[in-house]
Design an enzyme around this catalytic site. Sequence first.
Site, mmCIF file in Angstrom:
data_model
loop_
_atom_site.group_PDB
_atom_site.id
_atom_site.type_symbol
_atom_site.label_atom_id
_atom_site.label_comp_id
_atom_site.label_asym_id
_atom_site.label_seq_id
_atom_site.Cartn_x
_atom_site.Cartn_y
_atom_site.Cartn_z
ATOM 1 N N ASP A 10 30.913 10.117 15.855
ATOM 2 C CA ASP A 10 30.679 8.641 16.102
ATOM 3 C C ASP A 10 30.674 8.562 17.894
ATOM 4 O OD1 ASP A 10 30.508 5.868 16.002
ATOM 5 O OD2 ASP A 10 32.587 5.676 16.234
ATOM 6 N N SER A 11 30.294 7.171 18.206
ATOM 7 C CA SER A 11 30.644 7.351 19.908
ATOM 8 C C SER A 11 32.090 7.153 19.977
ATOM 9 C CB SER A 11 29.799 5.962 20.199
ATOM 10 O OG SER A 11 30.310 4.958 19.514
ATOM 11 N N CYS A 73 28.240 6.328 12.565
ATOM 12 C CA CYS A 73 27.676 5.342 13.761
ATOM 13 C C CYS A 73 26.676 4.545 13.411
ATOM 14 C CB CYS A 73 27.448 6.170 15.050
ATOM 15 S SG CYS A 73 27.109 5.056 16.509
ATOM 16 N N GLU A 151 38.555 0.083 20.597
ATOM 17 C CA GLU A 151 38.911 1.077 21.262
ATOM 18 C C GLU A 151 40.279 1.249 21.960
ATOM 19 O OE1 GLU A 151 37.661 4.422 21.455
ATOM 20 O OE2 GLU A 151 36.169 4.159 19.647
ATOM 21 N N CYS A 185 28.303 -1.718 11.990
ATOM 22 C CA CYS A 185 29.143 -0.769 13.064
ATOM 23 C C CYS A 185 30.286 -0.262 12.444
ATOM 24 C CB CYS A 185 29.421 -1.668 14.520
ATOM 25 S SG CYS A 185 30.394 -0.736 15.544
ATOM 26 N N HIS A 187 33.173 0.497 13.708
ATOM 27 C CA HIS A 187 34.434 0.165 14.274
ATOM 28 C C HIS A 187 34.951 -1.086 13.322
ATOM 29 C CE1 HIS A 187 33.523 2.962 17.495
ATOM 30 N NE2 HIS A 187 34.521 2.633 18.192
#
Length: 279
Positions: A10-11, A73, A151, A185, A187
Amino acid sequence: MNDQAIGIFDSGIGGLTCVREMNRLLPHENIVYFGDTARIPYGTRSRETIEIYASQDIDFIRSHNVKLIIAACGTVSSVMGSTKNVGGIPFSGVVIPAVQAACAATSNGRIGVIGTPATIKSGAYGKAIRTIRQDCAVFGNSCPLFVTMAENGITSKDDVVVKEMVKRYLAPIKKENVDTLILGCTHYPMFSEAISEFMGEDVTLISSGAEAAKYAQSILTMKNMLCDSEEQGKNLFYSSDSPELFEENAKMFLGEGLCGNIRQVTTEEMIGIGNSLTK
Ligand code: DGL
């Protein structure tokens, strides 16, 4: 039977929503994870840049001799479409698994999708939904700040910023009377409590990362590629930026006991390792 690791990327830390479900479903599997925290966010970048990053991430993951690659992702998955294998290795994104779960869950045929700007612009979730259920109405919205907030550990449902952003991003979808919402997403499940509180308990939330883990389980079972070890599998994490921040977030999310080793790999190293594989 196959003891090679499963590669997940993932990013950033969003793909841990997939790792957590994978650890739960397939506790004996080894996992190699790459979070590209030095180049996050992906979702506000151009399609061309996302394609380049995705191909570098995949080559790095492939260099670990994995048996399956999961792009955990939504942004990369949206750009990569229906790719089913890379370099001869089975590959899955999160779009198809999430869409299948949403189409099965909805009663009124009204599905919401939230994702990064690149994901929503691609229309990938809506297109995939219509290949399964032409009768569904799809309502999408992008939530550009969620990734940065996650994040940085700003996810609590009681946080005033979280409350405000959830309201701002979800209000247009809530008014469409959806009964199912795809967290497109990986996240976003970190905001599940806040989102659920705002949308109401009757709205089913679909975690794209967790659905990808279930989908991976079915691919490995079908191909007879599950690990036959009796031992607890190991997680090996790589992050391209601060391993300390990654570890803090990973522990918060996965829990102490589930964490594995975390190593830093710079972007240059990561690209170099991937290149040496493909040349
Ligand atoms: N977890 C990624 C996704 O699912 C976040 C993308 C980003 O870095 O913006 O889309």
